[in-house]
Design a protein around this motif. Structure first.
Motif, PDB file in Angstrom:
ATOM      1  N   LEU A 112      13.799  55.004  -9.620  1.00 48.07           N
ATOM      2  CA  LEU A 112      13.999  54.675 -10.994  1.00 48.07           C
ATOM      3  C   LEU A 112      12.477  54.170 -11.654  1.00 48.07           C
ATOM      4  CD1 LEU A 112      17.376  52.320 -10.703  1.00 48.07           C
ATOM      5  CD2 LEU A 112      16.982  54.986 -10.606  1.00 48.07           C
ATOM      6  N   CYS A 114      11.046  52.052 -13.903  1.00 52.84           N
ATOM      7  CA  CYS A 114      11.293  50.554 -14.669  1.00 52.84           C
ATOM      8  C   CYS A 114      10.552  50.549 -16.065  1.00 52.84           C
ATOM      9  CB  CYS A 114      10.819  49.465 -13.781  1.00 52.84           C
ATOM     10  SG  CYS A 114      11.425  49.239 -12.078  1.00 52.84           S
ATOM     11  N   PHE A 118      14.860  52.570 -16.765  1.00 55.75           N
ATOM     12  CA  PHE A 118      15.504  52.838 -15.465  1.00 55.75           C
ATOM     13  C   PHE A 118      15.839  54.442 -15.380  1.00 55.75           C
ATOM     14  CE2 PHE A 118      16.197  48.433 -16.217  1.00 55.75           C
ATOM     15  CZ  PHE A 118      15.659  48.059 -15.390  1.00 55.75           C
TER      16      PHE A 118
END
Length: 515
Positions: A112, A114, A118
Motif C-alpha cells: 500500500l 501510505c 493507501f
C-alpha cells in the motif's frame, strides 16, 4: 480467569448498523505516529466468502476517527505489517470455480502507498502449500486447499517473517526485495509446537516487540465445549532472531467467548460464540496491551491487559508439557464416569491410537498388569473392563503419575506396586484373580527385563502386549512364540511405533473376530 469475565469490552460504534457487520481488525502505527485499522465488513445478511476489507484511522484509545473507506473489494481477515518505510496487507482471498462455488482460500499480499490514501502499489497471491505439502510439515489444523491465519512480522527491510503454524511451530521467510516478480520464500524455521488444552492454536495478531529480543502475538483457538464450538484467546512469546523459537505462552485463556453468545444472532449460519484477537498495540502510559478482537463476527471490541497481569498468565514452554485430557474409553453403562489423565504432549499420538485399538478389540478380563514408565493410560482406560488392575511403575515419577491417575479417576480396584517386588506382587494378584490375564510391557521410556517379564507372562498364561523393544529382539521372540502351541502372534503399529501382541491359546477364540 479470562479478562472478558472481569472486564466489559469497549465496543466500536457501527458505521452502518443497518447494512454492515464489522469485525476482524488489524492495527498498524505508521512512521508519522498515526494509527490505522484494516477490518473486515460483510453486508447483511452475511454470507461466507463475501467479505470486504475497509480502512479507518483510530485515536489513542484505539477507537475509530472519521469515516472508513474500502481497501479491497473481496477479502477477509486482514493483517497489516510495516516493513521499514513500506506497508503491506496480508489477507484471505476466497477461491471460486467457474460456477462460483468456493473451492479454497489463498493468502493475498498487497503493498500500500501510505502517501496516496493507501492505494495499491502491488497486489499478488502467494503460493498455496508453501512447504510443498510434506505431511511432517503440515499444520495440525490444515485443510487441503485452504490457507488462512498466516501471521506476518518484520525481520528486516527486505524480509517478512510469517508465523505459518503454531503446532508444529513453523516460520517462513518471505523476501520482498525488488519487483513482485522477484519476491520469493527463503528460509524455513521449525521448532516443537505449542499445545494447550483449548483446541488447536491458530494465528492472531501481528507480533509486537516484547522485551529486548522477543515478539509477542495474541492467538486464538476453538474447541467444542458443552456442545458448542467455543473460541479461546491466548498469547505466546518467541525470539526476534532466527530460528524464532517460542519461549513462553499463556497456559490459560486470556479470553473465552461466552457460551450464551453466538454469531447466529447476527445472521451467520453457524452459531459459534467468537472472540478472535487480530489487532494489538502497546500503551506506554498504562504499561498495557490493547487487544482489538472480532466479537461474534459482528462487532469490533477492545480489551486491555496490563504487563503485570500478562506476566501472571505467562509460563515458560516446557520441552514436553503435560495437559489434562479426557480419555476415550469403552463405558459399560451411560453412568460410567469419564476417565481423566495428565499426560505429556508427545505421548498423546501413541496413546490415542493404542487406546482406540484396545477399545475396538474389546479387551477385558480378570487381571490387567501394566509395567512401564509412562502415565499408565491403559490402566485408566481399561479399569472398567478388568476386575483388578496392577500397576508396576518403573520410576518414582511414574509411580507418582499413576497414583495421581488413580486419584483423579477415583479408581478403587487398582494396586500400584513396587518393581522390587515385581514377581511376588503379580503372583499374589494372579492367585486372587479368576479369569483372563493381560500383561503390558513397555520399554519405550525405561529399560525393563523383557526376558523375565515374558517368562512370567507365559507362566501366568497371560496375553502379552509389548512395545519399545528393538525389532531384532522381537523377531527372536516371534520365532519362540511360533514354537509355542496355540499362541497367536500379531504386530500392530501406533503413531509409527510397533507393538507386538501375543494372544494366549485360551483367548484366541474370543479375539478371533478382530485380530
Amino acid at each position: 480467569m479470562s479478562i472478558n469475565r472481569t472486564t466489559e469490552p469497549t465496543l466500536w460504534p457501527r458505521f452502518d448498523e443497518q447494512n454492515y457487520l464489522e469485525f476482524c481488525p488489524s492495527i498498524v502505527t505508521l512512521r508519522d505516529g498515526e494509527s490505522w485499522v484494516a477490518f473486515r465488513r460483510n453486508k447483511r445478511p452475511p454470507i461466507w466468502g463475501a467479505g470486504e476489507i475497509w480502512m479507518v484511522r483510530i485515536d489513542r484509545e484505539r477507537m475509530p476517527v472519521g469515516e472508513p473507506f474500502m481497501l479491497i473489494e473481496q477479502g477477509e481477515d486482514p493483517r497489516l505489517v510495516l516493513v521499514g518505510q513500506r506497508l503491506f496487507l496480508f489477507y484471505v482471498y476466497v477461491d471460486r470455480n467457474a460456477k462460483g462455488d468456493i473451492v479454497g482460500t489463498t493468502i493475498a499480499l498487497a503493498e500500500l502507498d501510505c502517501a496516496d490514501n493507501f492505494s495499491l502499489l502491488h497486489h499478488i497471491k502467494l503460493p498455496k502449500s508453501p512447504l510443498g505439502g510434506k505431511s511432517q510439515d503440515t499444520p495440525d489444523n490444515a485443510m487441503p486447499g485452504y490457507e488462512k491465519n498466516w501471521v506476518p512480522f518484520t525481520i528486516n527491510d527486505d524480509t517478512i517473517g510469517i508465523l505459518y503454524s503454531h503446532a508444529p511451530w513453523i516460520v517462513l521467510e518471505l523476501v520482498i526485495a525488488g519487483e513482485p516478480s522477484d519476491w520469493h520464500f527463503g528460509a524455513t524455521h521449525r521448532a516443537p509446537g505449542i499445545e494447550w488444552g483449548y483446541g488447536e492454536i491458530r494465528g492472531g495478531s501481528v507480533p509486537l516487540a516484547y522485551g529486548h529480543d522477543q515478539f509477542i502475538t495474541f492467538f486464538h483457538s476453538s474447541a467444542r465445549t458443552g456442545g458448542k464450538k467455543i473460541y479461546y484467546g491466548g498469547a505466546c512469546v518467541f525470539s526476534r532472531e532466527a530460528p524464532y523459537t517460542p519461549s513462553a505462552f499463556t497456559r490459560l485463556p486470556l479470553t473465552t467467548s461466552p457460551f450464551k453468545s453466538g454469531s447466529d444472532k447476527h445472521g451467520w449460519h453457524l452459531g459459534q460464540p467468537i472472540i478472535f484477537p487480530l489487532g494489538a498495540a502497546y500503551r506506554d502510559e498504562t504499561a498495557s496491551f490493547d487487544i482489538l478482537c472480532s466479537l461474534d463476527d459482528a462487532f469490533i471490541c477492545r480489551y486491555s491487559i496490563s504487563d503485570e497481569d500478562l506476566d501472571r498468565y505467562m509460563a515458560p514452554i516446557e520441552r514436553d508439557p503435560e495437559i489434562l485430557r479426557v480419555l476415550s474409553h469403552r463405558k459399560t453403562s451411560a453412568d460410567d464416569p469419564d476417565r481423566l489423565l495428565y499426560t505429556s504432549v508427545s505421548r498423546i499420538p501413541f496413546q490415542d491410537e493404542l487406546i482406540r485399538f484396545v477399545n475396538a478389540m474389546e479387551i477385558s478380563g480378570a487381571l490387567w498388569i501394566d509395567m512401564s514408565a509412562d502415565d499408565g493410560e491403559l490402566l485408566a482406560v481399561l479399569n472398567n473392563q478388568f476386575t483388578h488392575s496392577l500397576s508396576l511403575a518403573l520410576s518414582p515419577a511414574s509411580r507418582q503419575s499413576r497414583e495421581r491417575t488413580c486419584a483423579i479417576n477415583r479408581l478403587v480396584n487398582v494396586s500400584v506396586g513396587d518393581p522390587a517386588q515385581f514377581s511376588a506382587t503379580i503372583e499374589t494378584a494372579h492367585r486372587q484373580a479368576d479369569g483372563e490375564t493381560w500383561m503390558r510391557l513397555d520399554a519405550r521410556e525405561e529399560a525393563i527385563d523383557i526376558d523375565a517379564g515374558i517368562a512370567l507372562g507365559l507362566e501366568l498364561q497371560a496375553n502379552l502386549m509389548i512395545s519399545g523393544v528393538p525389532h531384532e529382539t522381537m523377531q527372536a521372540l516371534y520365532n519362540q512364540y511360533r514354537q509355542l502351541p496355540g499362541y497367536g502372534a500379531h504386530t500392530i503399529a501406533s503413531a509409527d511405533q510397533l507393538m507386538f501382541l501375543f494372544i494366549a491359546p485360551a483367548q484366541r477364540a474370543k479375539y478371533h473376530w478382530f485380530i
